[in-house]
Design a protein around this motif. Structure first.
Motif, PDB file in Angstrom:
ATOM      1  N   GLU A  98       0.787  -1.128  -0.057  1.00  0.00           N
ATOM      2  CA  GLU A  98      -0.132  -0.017   0.031  1.00  0.00           C
ATOM      3  C   GLU A  98       0.797   1.205  -0.090  1.00  0.00           C
ATOM      4  O   GLU A  98       0.662   2.074  -0.356  1.00  0.00           O
ATOM      5  N   GLN A  99       2.234   1.315   0.601  1.00  0.00           N
ATOM      6  CA  GLN A  99       2.728   2.512   0.551  1.00  0.00           C
ATOM      7  C   GLN A  99       3.812   2.473  -0.475  1.00  0.00           C
ATOM      8  O   GLN A  99       4.200   3.485  -0.716  1.00  0.00           O
ATOM      9  N   THR A 100       3.754   1.565  -1.464  1.00  0.00           N
ATOM     10  CA  THR A 100       4.982   1.348  -2.379  1.00  0.00           C
ATOM     11  C   THR A 100       4.157   1.644  -3.852  1.00  0.00           C
ATOM     12  O   THR A 100       4.499   2.254  -4.581  1.00  0.00           O
ATOM     13  N   VAL A 101       3.257   0.767  -3.946  1.00  0.00           N
ATOM     14  CA  VAL A 101       2.348   0.676  -5.570  1.00  0.00           C
ATOM     15  C   VAL A 101       1.254   1.574  -5.489  1.00  0.00           C
ATOM     16  O   VAL A 101       0.489   1.548  -4.734  1.00  0.00           O
TER      17      VAL A 101
ATOM     18  N   THR B 100      13.348   2.766 -14.598  1.00  0.00           N
ATOM     19  CA  THR B 100      14.820   2.171 -14.462  1.00  0.00           C
ATOM     20  C   THR B 100      15.508   2.585 -13.063  1.00  0.00           C
ATOM     21  O   THR B 100      16.385   2.199 -12.824  1.00  0.00           O
ATOM     22  N   HIS B 101      14.925   3.724 -12.790  1.00  0.00           N
ATOM     23  CA  HIS B 101      15.502   4.272 -11.353  1.00  0.00           C
ATOM     24  C   HIS B 101      14.986   3.529 -10.257  1.00  0.00           C
ATOM     25  O   HIS B 101      15.405   3.759  -8.977  1.00  0.00           O
ATOM     26  N   GLY B 102      14.015   2.456 -10.354  1.00  0.00           N
ATOM     27  CA  GLY B 102      13.593   1.594  -9.225  1.00  0.00           C
ATOM     28  C   GLY B 102      12.386   2.352  -8.385  1.00  0.00           C
ATOM     29  O   GLY B 102      12.456   1.915  -7.267  1.00  0.00           O
ATOM     30  N   VAL B 103      11.784   3.070  -9.345  1.00  0.00           N
ATOM     31  CA  VAL B 103      10.470   3.824  -8.733  1.00  0.00           C
ATOM     32  C   VAL B 103       9.112   3.668  -9.429  1.00  0.00           C
ATOM     33  O   VAL B 103       9.470   3.472 -10.859  1.00  0.00           O
ATOM     34  N   TYR B 104       8.121   3.103  -8.545  1.00  0.00           N
ATOM     35  CA  TYR B 104       6.693   3.215  -8.943  1.00  0.00           C
ATOM     36  C   TYR B 104       6.512   4.919  -9.397  1.00  0.00           C
ATOM     37  O   TYR B 104       6.108   5.339  -8.539  1.00  0.00           O
ATOM     38  N   GLU B 105       6.723   4.947 -10.936  1.00  0.00           N
ATOM     39  CA  GLU B 105       5.933   6.284 -11.031  1.00  0.00           C
ATOM     40  C   GLU B 105       4.360   6.645 -11.035  1.00  0.00           C
ATOM     41  O   GLU B 105       3.748   5.947 -11.505  1.00  0.00           O
ATOM     42  N   GLU B 106       4.463   7.627 -10.129  1.00  0.00           N
ATOM     43  CA  GLU B 106       2.656   7.879  -9.634  1.00  0.00           C
ATOM     44  C   GLU B 106       2.230   8.491 -10.914  1.00  0.00           C
ATOM     45  O   GLU B 106       0.956   8.365 -11.306  1.00  0.00           O
ATOM     46  N   GLY B 107       2.809   8.942 -12.082  1.00  0.00           N
ATOM     47  CA  GLY B 107       2.065   9.560 -13.098  1.00  0.00           C
ATOM     48  C   GLY B 107       2.099   8.785 -14.560  1.00  0.00           C
ATOM     49  O   GLY B 107       2.028   9.154 -15.606  1.00  0.00           O
TER      50      GLY B 107
ATOM     51  N   PHE C 238      16.861   7.334  -5.711  1.00  0.00           N
ATOM     52  CA  PHE C 238      15.826   7.514  -6.001  1.00  0.00           C
ATOM     53  C   PHE C 238      14.710   6.818  -4.957  1.00  0.00           C
ATOM     54  O   PHE C 238      15.049   5.820  -4.688  1.00  0.00           O
ATOM     55  N   SER C 239      13.703   7.352  -4.433  1.00  0.00           N
ATOM     56  CA  SER C 239      12.719   6.585  -3.865  1.00  0.00           C
ATOM     57  C   SER C 239      11.317   7.247  -4.457  1.00  0.00           C
ATOM     58  O   SER C 239      11.145   8.517  -4.802  1.00  0.00           O
ATOM     59  N   GLY C 240      10.235   6.273  -4.211  1.00  0.00           N
ATOM     60  CA  GLY C 240       8.992   6.826  -4.677  1.00  0.00           C
ATOM     61  C   GLY C 240       7.868   7.291  -3.439  1.00  0.00           C
ATOM     62  O   GLY C 240       8.667   7.928  -2.575  1.00  0.00           O
ATOM     63  N   ARG C 241       6.861   6.804  -3.474  1.00  0.00           N
ATOM     64  CA  ARG C 241       5.893   7.371  -2.658  1.00  0.00           C
ATOM     65  C   ARG C 241       6.256   6.737  -1.079  1.00  0.00           C
ATOM     66  O   ARG C 241       6.804   5.825  -1.015  1.00  0.00           O
ATOM     67  N   ASN C 242       6.238   7.493  -0.060  1.00  0.00           N
ATOM     68  CA  ASN C 242       6.594   7.166   1.324  1.00  0.00           C
ATOM     69  C   ASN C 242       7.948   6.744   1.660  1.00  0.00           C
ATOM     70  O   ASN C 242       8.354   5.909   2.260  1.00  0.00           O
ATOM     71  N   GLY C 243       8.917   7.374   0.672  1.00  0.00           N
ATOM     72  CA  GLY C 243      10.294   7.174   0.586  1.00  0.00           C
ATOM     73  C   GLY C 243      10.709   5.457   0.347  1.00  0.00           C
ATOM     74  O   GLY C 243      11.807   5.120   0.634  1.00  0.00           O
ATOM     75  N   ARG C 244       9.551   4.850  -0.373  1.00  0.00           N
ATOM     76  CA  ARG C 244       9.891   3.381  -0.826  1.00  0.00           C
ATOM     77  C   ARG C 244      10.377   3.260  -2.185  1.00  0.00           C
ATOM     78  O   ARG C 244      10.347   4.000  -3.028  1.00  0.00           O
ATOM     79  N   VAL C 245      11.165   2.207  -2.327  1.00  0.00           N
ATOM     80  CA  VAL C 245      11.638   1.803  -3.722  1.00  0.00           C
ATOM     81  C   VAL C 245      10.798   0.646  -4.189  1.00  0.00           C
ATOM     82  O   VAL C 245      10.039   0.214  -3.429  1.00  0.00           O
ATOM     83  N   ALA C 246      11.084   0.198  -5.432  1.00  0.00           N
ATOM     84  CA  ALA C 246      10.208  -0.755  -6.110  1.00  0.00           C
ATOM     85  C   ALA C 246      11.126  -1.914  -5.784  1.00  0.00           C
ATOM     86  O   ALA C 246      11.361  -2.457  -4.565  1.00  0.00           O
TER      87      ALA C 246
END
Length: 958
Positions: A45-48, A655-662, A802-810
């Motif tokens: 929930e915090q990541t995807v 490729t940066h290991g992040v679930y892009e929100e957009g 790089f990190s995505g939402r909530n500081g999480r990586v993929a």
């Protein structure tokens, strides 16, 4: 007395899942607690992003246990009929020496290794590939060879592209002899159309009437004919064009090498050097050219260099990760090749040696000559006066009766035009095969005797002027290991030099080095899968059809696409095939002018290289500070492209290991301008069961079966990159000229030599999905858990970029070493090499961001192994601190000197750190020491002094 559990309680529906996942429930809970989480659900929930999440489980059958899955697949295999296939066309029966079968093909020490980007821990497979190059150089008569390509037909297309790059002729026309294999002609035509080259397929007698930049000739040709190519080659050279020759590698043992006839490029398949037909692959292609064209060569070249001590060391030269440097200007989009199969072919040559290969080739040729002589005595005409192993026969009105007689004997012949049949003998043929064929063609009372004809003077199949006179394979490696004892030890010695998954975690970002389970691997050597010719009648491959159809259905459920094309036999080939489908779709709508491909700056280097192969103009889209696609830049460039926009190539997660929100909005922007979205499937391991590319907005995506779906890397291949497409693109994917596929437009050309690509490794992915079922989502979640655990434990020592939402990586994370390099001079390469001393393969180095390490733990590594890696990285950080403080000199410390070999230990030790600190820096290394066999390899020396043949043994002794 306690109640014994019931049968239902003793069932293990997740038996394989628990073997596939590295961390057990307790370890997962400990990892979650380290992240401050109570459950995997909370992590997801915090990541995807919620907008892309699947609402329910995957629509897949319930998981089978290993024995049930093997039994079901065995049932499919038994529906295949393994006939004697004498069809030829580049595919032949062969015998894999059992010492190679057991100790290479079935050995995880060979099949789980990674592409040898880190040469110090890959000297074994590098030597095997160098042997393959020597084999190619010797048999083709040319100066320079590559370490294998994907298959014969795509190698022909690469030869055409090289000819265009280097020929001095200004022509745009490429000539193809009509007597080349039909699948080769089709792949060349497909590639030429995308490049904008003109192709003429015709009789070589017409060659002098045209100005061309190159020509494709076959030797022997598809109908078995052996002709002197020198007059044609001279004709081509007179107009500054290149001669590209497709050759039979085993035939070259007896035939004058094309290089001696003047050929500029010689290529073909190494399949008959001990690699089963496997219904089409995987098979290593060989490729050789002149030294002057080395910088235009596609694929990989293994070169000889020196290590830090001046000792001989091997490495990948020139082309190493070429796409990531040159991108759309790369020579080709080939990222890896069929390394495992090239190794098998090279070992076949090592085991048999020049005398053994000559005996095999002469025996096949003699059997063919005896068969031909018997037919000639009975008045059967053949169309090819000269031959190596293949006859094309004029049988007139007897064709149907002969075919029926062959079918009764379970023999497949090549059916050509009206009244013509082809027969190709091979290593598995015998005197009994010839007797059987005479009975088929002439009737049971033919009265011919193999022994009598063998004792007589027979007409030469190969003209005297084209019989090989030059020696080959004189290097000791091909003349030493002919007893099984010697061969077994040679294979073991090379295996011991390499680091593979059977020894430690290989934490490569973007490459998903997960478990290749034994139960997944076992079926590939079953004869019912291994010994089918790809052009055998479809009814003989009923089991393959059932398995492929079921696998396609599962992949549709996993990805959300409407159709699957199985033909691309690598991830990069999948990219190319997907872009061709987009191109053809636009053309069908009158939008042939749409040729702009938007590619994020973070993309895999194969993306722009593939776009260039599809004649698209690459426009780079910038990324923002968080590593996401810069949405404003994307909108601006999509608007500027307007009606010329063809597509976007996006990788998801990025490729940066992040679930892009957009990501949904990104897809919508492209669709709003009439473009299509190609999703690179390299990171599909972070989507399976949680999200689907087609639901997110992708129109086409390739699936790396050799990453996400457990086909092993094999040291750099085999690969499979099938593509999923939405319904509107389904008519535009590849078809095949020999075996027409249902669905795609029949006029579509092929992108690979075989209809279903490397079909014999599809059982691996079938087994994986069958044994996981909807629980595939568990694997994805654990992969994400592992990456976030590593990021949390290492982030304090090495910043996570790089990190995505909530500081999480993929499923992967990037560690930034640039600040440390600025302060201490210790680079990401120093850390990569030092990890070898701790018994680890390095993470992905300097991609997608220079000066970084990208780590992907996968779901298959236990917490214990993750902790061992964390311990090694933190220990290395402490070592860097000693450089920072001045305790160790900036240029004389364990990091700059890494990796350490036995040569360091037995020599004079005059360093500011101890031997123990150098070679046993952890408790694990004190108990289980892995020794790199060379010190750090000198890359610059290797490129400046390119040498790609076997090294004299004295060089090693020095």
């Amino acid at each position: 007395m306690s109640q014994m559990p019931s049968l239902s309680q003793l069932q293990q529906p997740d038996a394989f899942l628990r073997r596939h996942l590295g961390p057990d429930a307790a370890e997962q809970q400990a990892m979650l607690e380290a992240l401050g989480l109570a459950s995997r659900d909370e992590l997801i929930e915090q990541t995807v992003p919620p907008a892309i999440r699947l609402s329910g489980p995957l629509a897949l059958p319930a998981a089978l246990d290993e024995q049930a899955a093997l039994a079901k697949l065995r049932g499919y295999a038994e529906q295949n009929q393994v006939w004697t296939s004498l069809i030829g066309m580049g595919y032949h029966g062969t015998i894999t020496p059992t010492v190679i079968l057991r100790n290479v093909l079935e050995n995880p020490g060979w099949y789980t290794a990674y592409t040898p980007y880190q040469p110090e821990i890959a000297q074994g497979r590098l030597e095997a590939l160098l042997n393959f190059q020597q084999l190619t150089i010797d048999l083709t008569g040319l100066d320079l060879a590559s370490a294998s390509l994907l298959d014969e037909a795509t190698a022909a297309a690469e030869a055409m592209a090289l000819a265009k790059r280097v020929a001095k002729s200004k022509s745009n026309l490429f000539f193809v002899d009509q007597h080349c294999h039909p699948q080769t002609i089709s792949v060349v035509q497909t590639r030429a159309e995308a490049f904008g080259f003109d192709v003429l397929v015709g009789d070589v007698a017409q060659l002098g009437e045209h100005q061309v930049f190159g020509a494709l000739l076959q030797y022997p040709n598809t109908h078995g004919g052996v002709h002197d190519l020198k007059p044609l080659i001279d004709q081509l050279h007179a107009q500054q064009a290149l001669a590209c020759v497709g050759a039979d590698l085993l035939g070259l043992v007896l035939l004058t090498p094309p290089g001696e006839l003047g050929a500029d490029v010689v290529f073909g398949s190494a399949q008959r050097f001990g690699v089963p037909m496997g219904y089409g692959g995987p098979h290593a292609a060989f490729f050789a050219t002149r030294d002057e064209y080395k910088r235009a060569m596609p694929g990989r070249i293994i070169g000889v260099s020196k290590d830090a001590r001046g000792n001989t060391a091997l490495r990948m030269a020139l082309q190493t990760r070429e796409q990531h440097i040159r991108r759309e200007k790369a020579n080709s989009n080939i990222c890896t090749a069929q390394v495992l199969l090239a190794n098998i072919a090279s070992f076949y040559a090592v085991y048999h040696g020049p005398q053994g290969l000559t005996r095999i080739a002469q025996r096949i040729h003699r059997l063919t000559a005896i068969f031909a002589a018997g037919l000639a005595q009975k008045g059967v005409q053949r169309l090819n006066a000269h031959f190596f192993d293949t006859l094309t026969l004029e049988v007139g009105g007897s064709q149907t009766a002969i075919i029926e007689s062959a079918q009764a004997a379970r023999i497949n012949l090549r059916v050509l035009g009206r009244g013509h049949l082809g027969v190709s003998l091979d290593e598995t043929s015998s005197a009994a095969t010839v007797e059987q064929l005479w009975a088929i063609f002439l009737g049971a009372d033919h009265g011919l005797s193999v022994a009598e004809l063998d004792a007589s003077e027979l007409e030469a199949g190969i003209p005297a002027a084209l019989q090989r006179r030059s020696g080959f394979l004189s290097h000791p490696v091909f003349n030493t290991h002919h007893s099984e004892t010697e061969m077994l030890r040679y294979l073991k010695q090379l295996e011991n030099k390499d680091l593979a998954l059977n020894q430690s975690m290989i934490p490569l970002g973007s490459c998903t080095m997960k478990l290749n389970a034994t139960s997944e691997m076992i079926p590939i050597t079953w004869p019912e899968f291994a010994n089918l010719h790809p052009f055998a009648p479809r009814e003989q491959a009923a089991g393959y059809t059932l398995m492929i159809d079921e696998l396609e259905a599962w992949l549709r459920a996993i990805t959300g696409f409407d159709a699957i094309c199985m033909q691309p036999n690598s991830g990069a080939q999948g990219e190319y095939a997907g872009l061709l489908a987009i191109r053809k779709y636009h053309e069908s709508r009158g939008d042939a002018h749409r040729n702009i491909c938007l590619i994020p700056a973070s993309a895999h280097g194969t993306n722009p290289a593939s776009a260039q192969m599809a004649s698209m103009r690459v426009v780079i889209v910038e990324c923002d500070a968080e590593g996401n696609v810069d949405l404003e830049d994307l909108k601006r460039k999509a608007a500027e492209a307007g009606a010329q926009l063809s597509c976007l190539m996006a990788t998801y997660p990025s490729t940066h290991g992040v679930y892009e929100e957009g990501i949904r909005e990104i897809c919508e922007v492209i669709h709003a301008h009439g473009g299509q979205v190609y999703m690179d499937g390299a990171n599909l391991n972070a989507q399976v069961g949680l999200a689907r590319p087609a639901d997110i907005g992708a129109d086409v995506s390739h699936m790396n079966l050799h990453k996400t779906f457990c086909i092993p890397h094999g040291g750099g291949g085999p690969g499979m990159g099938p593509i999923g497409v939405k319904a509107h693109l389904a008519p535009f994917v590849a078809n095949h000229p020999v075996v027409e596929l249902k669905g795609p437009n029949p006029e579509n050309g092929a992108v690979s030599a075989a209809p279903w690509g490397s079909a014999s490794i599809l059982p691996i992915s079938w087994m994986y999905i069958a044994m996981m079922g909807p629980q595939l989502a568990d694997a994805t979640e654990v992969a994400i858990l592992g990456a976030n655990y590593l990021a949390s434990q290492l982030g304090g020592a090495f910043p996570v970029l790089f990190s995505g939402r909530n500081g999480r990586v993929a499923h992967e994370c990037i560690l930034d070493l640039r600040p440390l390099k600025a302060d201490t001079g210790i680079s990401e390469e120093d850390v990569a090499k030092r990890l070898m001393d701790y018994g680890f393969h390095a993470p992905t180095m300097s991609f997608p961001v220079p000066g970084t390490l990208m780590i992907e733990p996968t779901e298959s590594e236990s917490k214990h192994e993750l902790d061992r890696f964390i311990e090694a990285m933190l220990s290395i950080r402490a070592e860097i601190a000693k450089v920072e403080s001045g305790e160790w000199p900036a240029e004389d410390n364990p990091l700059k000197r890494a990796p350490h070999s036995l040569a360091d230990v037995v020599g004079v030790w005059e360093r500011p750190y101890s031997i123990e600190e150098a070679v046993t820096p952890s408790a694990h290394t004190r108990a289980h020491k892995y020794w790199p066999t060379v010190n750090r390899v000198d890359n610059v020396f290797g490129d400046r002094n390119l040498f790609c043949a076997c090294v004299p043994l004295d060089d090693y002794r020095e």
